[in-house]
Design a protein around this motif. Sequence first.
Motif, mmCIF file in Angstrom:
data_model
loop_
_atom_site.group_PDB
_atom_site.id
_atom_site.type_symbol
_atom_site.label_atom_id
_atom_site.label_comp_id
_atom_site.label_asym_id
_atom_site.label_seq_id
_atom_site.Cartn_x
_atom_site.Cartn_y
_atom_site.Cartn_z
ATOM 1 N N VAL A 146 -0.773 47.834 -13.950
ATOM 2 C CA VAL A 146 -0.739 48.429 -15.278
ATOM 3 C C VAL A 146 -2.150 48.563 -15.852
ATOM 4 O O VAL A 146 -2.546 49.609 -16.378
ATOM 5 C CB VAL A 146 0.139 47.602 -16.225
ATOM 6 N N GLY A 147 -2.936 47.496 -15.752
ATOM 7 C CA GLY A 147 -4.293 47.540 -16.275
ATOM 8 C C GLY A 147 -5.114 48.634 -15.629
ATOM 9 O O GLY A 147 -5.867 49.353 -16.304
ATOM 10 N N GLY A 148 -4.943 48.781 -14.301
ATOM 11 C CA GLY A 148 -5.657 49.837 -13.611
ATOM 12 C C GLY A 148 -5.163 51.215 -13.983
ATOM 13 O O GLY A 148 -5.954 52.159 -14.130
ATOM 14 N N ALA A 149 -3.843 51.334 -14.180
ATOM 15 C CA ALA A 149 -3.260 52.646 -14.490
ATOM 16 C C ALA A 149 -3.658 53.136 -15.873
ATOM 17 O O ALA A 149 -3.911 54.327 -16.073
ATOM 18 C CB ALA A 149 -1.737 52.582 -14.364
ATOM 19 N N GLY A 298 -7.409 77.169 -6.020
ATOM 20 C CA GLY A 298 -6.078 77.558 -5.572
ATOM 21 C C GLY A 298 -5.085 76.423 -5.617
ATOM 22 O O GLY A 298 -3.869 76.644 -5.523
ATOM 23 N N TYR A 299 -5.576 75.199 -5.794
ATOM 24 C CA TYR A 299 -4.666 74.045 -5.849
ATOM 25 C C TYR A 299 -5.078 73.054 -6.941
ATOM 26 O O TYR A 299 -4.296 72.199 -7.332
ATOM 27 C CB TYR A 299 -4.603 73.320 -4.501
ATOM 28 N N GLY A 300 -6.330 73.155 -7.436
ATOM 29 C CA GLY A 300 -6.745 72.307 -8.549
ATOM 30 C C GLY A 300 -6.055 72.735 -9.835
ATOM 31 O O GLY A 300 -5.670 73.899 -10.002
ATOM 32 N N LEU A 301 -5.897 71.794 -10.754
ATOM 33 C CA LEU A 301 -5.130 72.068 -11.980
ATOM 34 C C LEU A 301 -6.018 72.198 -13.215
ATOM 35 O O LEU A 301 -5.502 72.384 -14.318
ATOM 36 C CB LEU A 301 -4.094 70.956 -12.187
ATOM 37 N N GLY A 302 -7.320 72.099 -13.069
ATOM 38 C CA GLY A 302 -8.263 72.417 -14.127
ATOM 39 C C GLY A 302 -8.165 71.590 -15.391
ATOM 40 O O GLY A 302 -8.473 72.071 -16.474
ATOM 41 N N GLN A 303 -7.787 70.333 -15.295
ATOM 42 C CA GLN A 303 -7.662 69.476 -16.470
ATOM 43 C C GLN A 303 -8.979 68.746 -16.749
ATOM 44 O O GLN A 303 -9.731 68.417 -15.834
ATOM 45 C CB GLN A 303 -6.555 68.439 -16.264
ATOM 46 N N SER A 304 -9.264 68.477 -18.006
ATOM 47 C CA SER A 304 -10.419 67.661 -18.366
ATOM 48 C C SER A 304 -10.159 66.207 -17.974
ATOM 49 O O SER A 304 -9.021 65.830 -17.650
ATOM 50 C CB SER A 304 -10.685 67.746 -19.865
ATOM 51 N N ILE A 305 -11.221 65.389 -18.029
ATOM 52 C CA ILE A 305 -11.045 63.968 -17.710
ATOM 53 C C ILE A 305 -10.026 63.335 -18.655
ATOM 54 O O ILE A 305 -9.147 62.574 -18.226
ATOM 55 C CB ILE A 305 -12.393 63.232 -17.798
ATOM 56 N N LEU A 306 -10.122 63.658 -19.941
ATOM 57 C CA LEU A 306 -9.191 63.082 -20.910
ATOM 58 C C LEU A 306 -7.768 63.560 -20.665
ATOM 59 O O LEU A 306 -6.826 62.758 -20.661
ATOM 60 C CB LEU A 306 -9.635 63.448 -22.329
ATOM 61 N N ALA A 307 -7.593 64.860 -20.433
ATOM 62 C CA ALA A 307 -6.251 65.386 -20.187
ATOM 63 C C ALA A 307 -5.653 64.795 -18.923
ATOM 64 O O ALA A 307 -4.459 64.444 -18.877
ATOM 65 C CB ALA A 307 -6.302 66.912 -20.082
ATOM 66 N N ALA A 308 -6.478 64.663 -17.883
ATOM 67 C CA ALA A 308 -5.994 64.057 -16.634
ATOM 68 C C ALA A 308 -5.537 62.628 -16.880
ATOM 69 O O ALA A 308 -4.492 62.191 -16.373
ATOM 70 C CB ALA A 308 -7.093 64.101 -15.573
ATOM 71 N N ALA A 313 -1.103 58.489 -17.813
ATOM 72 C CA ALA A 313 -0.756 57.329 -18.633
ATOM 73 C C ALA A 313 0.721 56.944 -18.541
ATOM 74 O O ALA A 313 1.042 55.757 -18.406
ATOM 75 C CB ALA A 313 -1.157 57.576 -20.090
ATOM 76 N N PRO A 314 1.681 57.898 -18.621
ATOM 77 C CA PRO A 314 3.102 57.506 -18.544
ATOM 78 C C PRO A 314 3.460 56.723 -17.278
ATOM 79 O O PRO A 314 4.231 55.755 -17.369
ATOM 80 C CB PRO A 314 3.837 58.855 -18.608
ATOM 81 N N PRO A 315 2.943 57.086 -16.097
ATOM 82 C CA PRO A 315 3.240 56.253 -14.927
ATOM 83 C C PRO A 315 2.770 54.816 -15.090
ATOM 84 O O PRO A 315 3.444 53.878 -14.622
ATOM 85 C CB PRO A 315 2.483 56.963 -13.799
ATOM 86 N N GLY A 316 1.632 54.619 -15.760
ATOM 87 C CA GLY A 316 1.171 53.261 -15.995
ATOM 88 C C GLY A 316 2.121 52.486 -16.895
ATOM 89 O O GLY A 316 2.423 51.311 -16.656
ATOM 90 N N LEU A 364 2.868 64.409 -12.578
ATOM 91 C CA LEU A 364 3.474 63.402 -13.442
ATOM 92 C C LEU A 364 4.687 62.769 -12.768
ATOM 93 O O LEU A 364 4.837 61.538 -12.768
ATOM 94 C CB LEU A 364 3.891 64.037 -14.770
ATOM 95 N N ALA A 365 5.554 63.607 -12.188
ATOM 96 C CA ALA A 365 6.733 63.082 -11.487
ATOM 97 C C ALA A 365 6.325 62.193 -10.327
ATOM 98 O O ALA A 365 6.921 61.130 -10.086
ATOM 99 C CB ALA A 365 7.604 64.237 -10.995
ATOM 100 N N THR A 366 5.282 62.601 -9.602
ATOM 101 C CA THR A 366 4.783 61.796 -8.482
ATOM 102 C C THR A 366 4.335 60.425 -8.963
ATOM 103 O O THR A 366 4.691 59.391 -8.380
ATOM 104 C CB THR A 366 3.613 62.512 -7.797
ATOM 105 N N GLY A 367 3.557 60.413 -10.040
ATOM 106 C CA GLY A 367 3.071 59.145 -10.570
ATOM 107 C C GLY A 367 4.193 58.249 -11.054
ATOM 108 O O GLY A 367 4.166 57.030 -10.840
ATOM 109 N N LEU A 368 5.200 58.830 -11.690
ATOM 110 C CA LEU A 368 6.328 58.034 -12.183
ATOM 111 C C LEU A 368 7.092 57.372 -11.044
ATOM 112 O O LEU A 368 7.447 56.191 -11.118
ATOM 113 C CB LEU A 368 7.265 58.921 -13.007
#
Length: 480
Positions: A146-149, A298-308, A313-316, A364-368
């Motif tokens: 949890v702390g790491g996530a 072609g496969y990156g999702l273009g999120q900022s560090i904060l958005a990523a 966070a929900p999986p954590g 997100l589903a993968t992380g959960l």
Amino acid sequence: MSSSVSLRRPGFLTGVLATAGIASSFTQTMVAPLISQLPGIFDASPANTAWIITATLLAGAVSVPIAGRMGDLFGKKKMMLLLTLPLILGGMVCAVAPTVEIMIAGRALQGIGAGIVPLGIAMLRDLVPKEKLSSAIATVSATLGVGGAIGLPVSAAVIEFADWRVLFWASAAATLLVAIAIFYFIPSTPAGAAGQRFDGLGALGLAIALISLILAVSKGSGWGWTSTTTLGLFALAAVSFVLWGFWETRTKDPLVDLRTTVRPRVLLTNIASIFVGFGMYASMLVMPQILQLPGSTGYGLGQSILAAGLWLAPPGLMMMFLSPVGGRLSNKRGPKFTLVLGVSILALGYVVGVVGMGTTWGILATGLVINSGVALAYGAMPSIILSAVPRSETASANGFNTLMRSLGTTIGAAVIGLVLAQMTIPLGGVDVPSEAGFRTALLIGAGVSVLAAIIAAFIPAAKAKLAEPALEKELVSAGK
């Protein structure tokens, strides 16, 4: 505070110990959003700033088994309070660090605090009634993940809106509050191995072996796997482990009782822990990169560090939510069942990742799913260990199990890092991991998790249950 008082509020005590665990494990990943910026911050090469990560790994690996044994000898509460000191001091050093060398020293101090979680788990055996023990253990054990996530999104948010040094001041302040809570609210428990001596030579031998192995594994790709330095470190680790094992089986009061660790129930759990640690960390290397790589790949999702970080966070949080559920499942079906189920779900999560890595919702589903499996597995392993060792070895046995998980994450980082470094595409003048590289990493994570499930399936649960009355008699005798 009397034990009767502690037994009337086990939930509160578990919460305090879980908070201490989160504070400790958070420091292990809090610099992750800073990795790419560290060379510019300290005007140093990436090879030098990489030691900011490596120093924490090395210090933690050495500290965990030693702190566990000292907790058995001198008292677990005393050792927990003692370990908060390097966490606080290390955070303060990092907050004011003017050079990369001082930053590395501060991170090494923070790594020493990694022994807090196994000590907290061991204390639960003395503080929590039997019917609530599995859930309490699962909750505190899950704080390793949890702390790491939650470290990534929290750190990213602080770095986005404030100076990065604030992150370390906040970490030091939070740990200080944790230390105060431990001092006032956690009762002291008897030292299970009081009267025995500390095995200084064994601690030195294990430190040499672990430092050599972790350095070779974590730095091998940069130094070259066939370089003299890497091969020499692997050789030194092998020789040191052999000599250390020889000493530990012959000294009266060993740092780690190897006779206990080779019991099938303990041995197979520790081996499975290595693969579970590998399986957990592989996803932490893959998902943030997929989220942050630009869409032009072609496969990156273009999120900022904060958005990523927010997507992760929900999986954590899922880990913390499911941990007590896993404890109740262990009470009904046994911790072995929960462990096998957890690593099976972990493997399933990687399959979900292969299918869903093209969208943020898929990540997100993968992380959960992955973190659900980790929550169940991480909560079950300490319960298996505690049921198979005498009370005088609870802290050291849990520390050794935590060390096995840490070795798994280190090996996982090296293997997945090597795969992603070899399978790349050019982007803006630099090489970045390719889609095939990420898919390969996810499949490796699935395979390792399946192997962990197979190993866990062979843990002799039925035989261990037959031995529990004798073990309980031993524990009662030791506690007198």
